[in-house]
Design a protein around this motif. Structure first.
Motif, PDB file in Angstrom:
ATOM      1  N   VAL A  57     -16.925 -12.939 -25.264  1.00 36.84           N
ATOM      2  CA  VAL A  57     -16.781 -14.397 -25.348  1.00 36.84           C
ATOM      3  C   VAL A  57     -17.997 -14.948 -26.077  1.00 36.84           C
ATOM      4  CG1 VAL A  57     -16.589 -16.544 -24.035  1.00 36.84           C
ATOM      5  CG2 VAL A  57     -15.505 -14.450 -23.171  1.00 36.84           C
TER       6      VAL A  57
ATOM      7  N   ASP B  53      -9.999 -25.230 -24.348  1.00 38.18           N
ATOM      8  CA  ASP B  53     -11.279 -25.953 -24.345  1.00 38.18           C
ATOM      9  C   ASP B  53     -12.286 -25.362 -25.333  1.00 38.18           C
ATOM     10  OD1 ASP B  53     -11.636 -23.658 -22.835  1.00 38.18           O
ATOM     11  OD2 ASP B  53     -12.861 -24.614 -21.306  1.00 38.18           O
ATOM     12  N   GLY B  54     -11.802 -24.497 -26.267  1.00 39.33           N
ATOM     13  CA  GLY B  54     -12.631 -24.060 -27.380  1.00 39.33           C
ATOM     14  C   GLY B  54     -13.401 -22.763 -27.209  1.00 39.33           C
ATOM     15  N   LEU B  55     -13.189 -22.018 -26.132  1.00 35.74           N
ATOM     16  CA  LEU B  55     -13.863 -20.723 -25.977  1.00 35.74           C
ATOM     17  C   LEU B  55     -13.197 -19.687 -26.877  1.00 35.74           C
ATOM     18  CD1 LEU B  55     -14.477 -19.982 -22.182  1.00 35.74           C
ATOM     19  CD2 LEU B  55     -16.176 -20.312 -23.954  1.00 35.74           C
TER      20      LEU B  55
ATOM     21  N   ASP C  74     -23.135 -17.939 -13.826  1.00 35.37           N
ATOM     22  CA  ASP C  74     -22.220 -17.842 -14.964  1.00 35.37           C
ATOM     23  C   ASP C  74     -20.896 -18.499 -14.588  1.00 35.37           C
ATOM     24  OD1 ASP C  74     -20.355 -17.111 -16.919  1.00 35.37           O
ATOM     25  OD2 ASP C  74     -21.290 -15.165 -17.244  1.00 35.37           O
TER      26      ASP C  74
ATOM     27  N   ASN D 186     -20.988 -17.039 -26.846  1.00 36.97           N
ATOM     28  CA  ASN D 186     -21.920 -17.650 -25.897  1.00 36.97           C
ATOM     29  C   ASN D 186     -21.881 -19.172 -26.008  1.00 36.97           C
ATOM     30  OD1 ASN D 186     -24.088 -18.381 -24.321  1.00 36.97           O
ATOM     31  ND2 ASN D 186     -25.381 -16.714 -25.056  1.00 36.97           N
ATOM     32  N   THR D 187     -21.443 -19.814 -24.933  1.00 36.06           N
ATOM     33  CA  THR D 187     -21.340 -21.274 -24.937  1.00 36.06           C
ATOM     34  C   THR D 187     -22.686 -21.954 -24.788  1.00 36.06           C
ATOM     35  OG1 THR D 187     -20.936 -21.279 -22.562  1.00 36.06           O
ATOM     36  CG2 THR D 187     -19.002 -21.255 -24.002  1.00 36.06           C
ATOM     37  N   GLY D 188     -23.717 -21.202 -24.396  1.00 34.14           N
ATOM     38  CA  GLY D 188     -25.041 -21.785 -24.220  1.00 34.14           C
ATOM     39  C   GLY D 188     -25.863 -21.820 -25.490  1.00 34.14           C
TER      40      GLY D 188
ATOM     41  N   LEU E  37     -18.191 -18.638 -16.135  1.00 35.91           N
ATOM     42  CA  LEU E  37     -16.988 -17.962 -16.622  1.00 35.91           C
ATOM     43  C   LEU E  37     -16.515 -16.844 -15.686  1.00 35.91           C
ATOM     44  CD1 LEU E  37     -17.642 -17.766 -20.469  1.00 35.91           C
ATOM     45  CD2 LEU E  37     -16.381 -19.477 -19.165  1.00 35.91           C
TER      46      LEU E  37
ATOM     47  N   TYR F 208     -12.682 -15.781 -27.884  1.00 36.77           N
ATOM     48  CA  TYR F 208     -12.831 -14.499 -27.217  1.00 36.77           C
ATOM     49  C   TYR F 208     -12.126 -13.393 -27.982  1.00 36.77           C
ATOM     50  CZ  TYR F 208      -8.089 -15.285 -25.444  1.00 36.77           C
ATOM     51  OH  TYR F 208      -6.738 -15.507 -25.346  1.00 36.77           O
TER      52      TYR F 208
ATOM     53  N   THR G 183      -8.581 -18.432 -28.886  1.00 37.58           N
ATOM     54  CA  THR G 183      -9.422 -19.571 -28.563  1.00 37.58           C
ATOM     55  C   THR G 183      -8.722 -20.338 -27.449  1.00 37.58           C
ATOM     56  OG1 THR G 183     -10.145 -19.720 -30.874  1.00 37.58           O
ATOM     57  CG2 THR G 183     -10.561 -21.634 -29.476  1.00 37.58           C
TER      58      THR G 183
END
Length: 132
Positions: A52, A93-95, A11, A54-56, A13, A97, A90
């Motif tokens: 957060v 880089d666009g995450l 992970d 999920n970036t996946g 993060l 949370y 945000t």
């Protein structure tokens, strides 16, 4: 939380600090669209839960709007039986949370895994605060 942390070495993060405020320590929950981390609130030094997105998983604009609506709606509710929302943001880089109160103790999911069936007294003990 007293539940075992979910350690995932891959992970990216874990160990990251979001917006200079929240250091993600380890995962405490995973859902279809988000991962929840135990995090240290750096300015205060206490622990919080940080959800957060999920970036996946590919997320649509509707998913992003739903997440923001969840944050705004939940933050308006003030009740001792509902988790408090502290922050939403945000990263550059666009995450996306959501920062919320960290609850201590075992999850209902864990209790059901261990017992499979709750006796009536325990079920009522759980349901009453939920109904309030």
């Amino acid at each position: 939380m007293s539940d075992d942390p979910i350690y995932t070495e891959d992970d990216p993060l874990i160990g990251r600090t979001l917006d200079g405020k929240y250091k993600l320590e380890y995962q405490i929950g995973i859902g279809g669209m988000a991962v929840v981390y135990l995090a240290t609130r750096l300015h205060i030094g206490d622990s919080v839960a940080v959800k957060v997105l999920n970036t996946g998983v590919p997320l649509s604009d509707v998913d992003l709007q739903r997440f923001e609506l969840e944050a705004r709606s939940a933050a308006k509710i003030k009740h001792p039986n509902i988790v408090s929302i502290f922050d939403f943001g945000t990263t550059s880089d666009g995450l996306m949370y959501l920062v919320m109160e960290l609850l201590e103790g075992s999850s209902l999911e864990r209790e059901l895994e261990e017992k499979t069936v709750l006796d009536i007294d325990r079920a009522l003990e759980l349901i009453q605060p939920m109904c309030e």
